[in-house]
Write an enzyme that holds these catalytic residues in place. Structure first.
Site, PDB file in Angstrom:
ATOM      1  N   GLU A  83       0.807  -1.221   0.000  1.00 58.35           N
ATOM      2  CA  GLU A  83       0.000   0.000   0.000  1.00 58.35           C
ATOM      3  C   GLU A  83       0.842   1.272   0.000  1.00 58.35           C
ATOM      4  O   GLU A  83       0.327   2.362  -0.271  1.00 58.35           O
ATOM      5  CB  GLU A  83      -0.928   0.009   1.222  1.00 58.35           C
ATOM      6  N   GLU A 114       7.489 -22.035   7.712  1.00 57.36           N
ATOM      7  CA  GLU A 114       7.811 -21.171   8.860  1.00 57.36           C
ATOM      8  C   GLU A 114       8.890 -21.770   9.747  1.00 57.36           C
ATOM      9  O   GLU A 114       9.514 -21.068  10.543  1.00 57.36           O
ATOM     10  CB  GLU A 114       6.564 -20.877   9.677  1.00 57.36           C
TER      11      GLU A 114
END
EC number: 4.2.1.126
Length: 298
Positions: A83, A114
């Site tokens: 953004e 992960e």
């Protein structure tokens, strides 16, 4: 830290019977728990402010802001990073989001990603991490190997590092130079840290990137004066920004924007200082792009 001892893995008594209540009551329980998140973030505001100052100092010196996470944490980092270019007109590489498992993991679970310490280090190497950069490790549990290894590697290079987690004393918190640890308690659905912990992380990331952009002169008053007009809505927003900043009408705002190739900052200075586009841009450049400095010092 053992998984069963983590706050984010605890059982929430408020939702112990949530599978037996009405839909409305279900929503009330979830909403009541969500209300506890902003106060948790409020308690760590000094830590967030310290991180913003460090991030700004590094970025001002040519560094980047790098988010590193797995699962929901990684996706939130990517969301925040993506953004920044349209909202603040920065280059896409200034704020970077990395997720364990790569782009595929944005929409799909990647088994074991992960847990890969090597993955965290390699992902940072692949973007040519340097000592000028800031690495923000994000992990609700605070124990994600991908994130911990990335933070360790970053510190070895001399990077400034920030760790965001929701468990006090976690490995992420102790590995990073700066720790931001909003304690949101047990989740409505036990262990579902995409809920309250994810909301807390999103609030923190909002502050980190927004704080960086404000301190970098990308905001005048509360207006996003470096917004890039990529669609009709943003074209209209640009006009409104110039109007609000200067008090001119829509026609004057549009004329100024056209004259300066739709750069809000330049248009604002043109109107307020009665300058042509070239001179307005020159003065902005002389003051590092800060409208406030142009107005206050001239």
């Amino acid at each position: 830290m053992q998984l069963e001892k983590m706050i984010t893995e605890g059982s929430n008594t408020a939702s112990a019977e949530i599978d037996r209540v009405s839909t409305l009551e279900m929503c009330r329980i979830i909403n009541d728990e969500d209300k506890t998140v902003p106060p948790a973030v409020d308690r760590v505001l000094p830590d967030i402010a310290a991180a913003i100052d460090v991030i700004h100092a590094q970025v001002s010196g040519g560094g980047r802001l790098i988010y590193l996470g797995a699962g929901t944490s990684g996706r939130l980092g990517i969301l925040d990073a993506s953004e920044c270019p349209p909202t603040y007109g920065v280059k896409p590489g200034l704020v970077v989001g990395l997720i364990a498992g790569g782009e595929y993991a944005i929409q799909h679970a990647v088994e074991g990603a992960e847990d890969s310490r090597e993955g965290g280090v390699n992902d940072l190497k692949n973007i040519n991490l340097t000592a000028q950069d800031v690495v923000v490790g994000i992990a609700a549990s605070g124990r994600t190997p991908y994130v911990i290894a990335g933070l360790e590697y970053a510190r070895q290079l001399g990077c400034r590092t920030v760790g965001i987690s929701c468990n006090p004393g976690s490995a992420v918190s102790t590995t990073a130079e700066f720790a931001i640890t909003p304690i949101v308690g047990a989740e409505v659905v036990t262990g579902s840290s995409r809920m309250k912990a994810g909301t807390a992380q999103k609030l923190v990331l909002n502050m980190l990137s927004t704080g960086l952009m404000i301190k970098s002169g990308k905001v005048f008053g509360n207006l996003m004066v470096d917004v890039v007009a990529t669609n009709e809505k943003l074209h209209v927003r640009q006009v409104n920004i110039v109007k609000n900043a200067t008090g001119c009408n829509a026609e004057q705002a549009e004329a100024a924007l056209i004259a300066c190739e739709r750069n809000c900052k330049t248009a604002i200075v043109m109107v307020l200082k009665n300058l042509d586009a070239a001179e307005a841009k020159k003065r902005l450049d002389q003051h590092g792009g800060f409208i406030r400095q142009v107005l206050d010092k001239e």
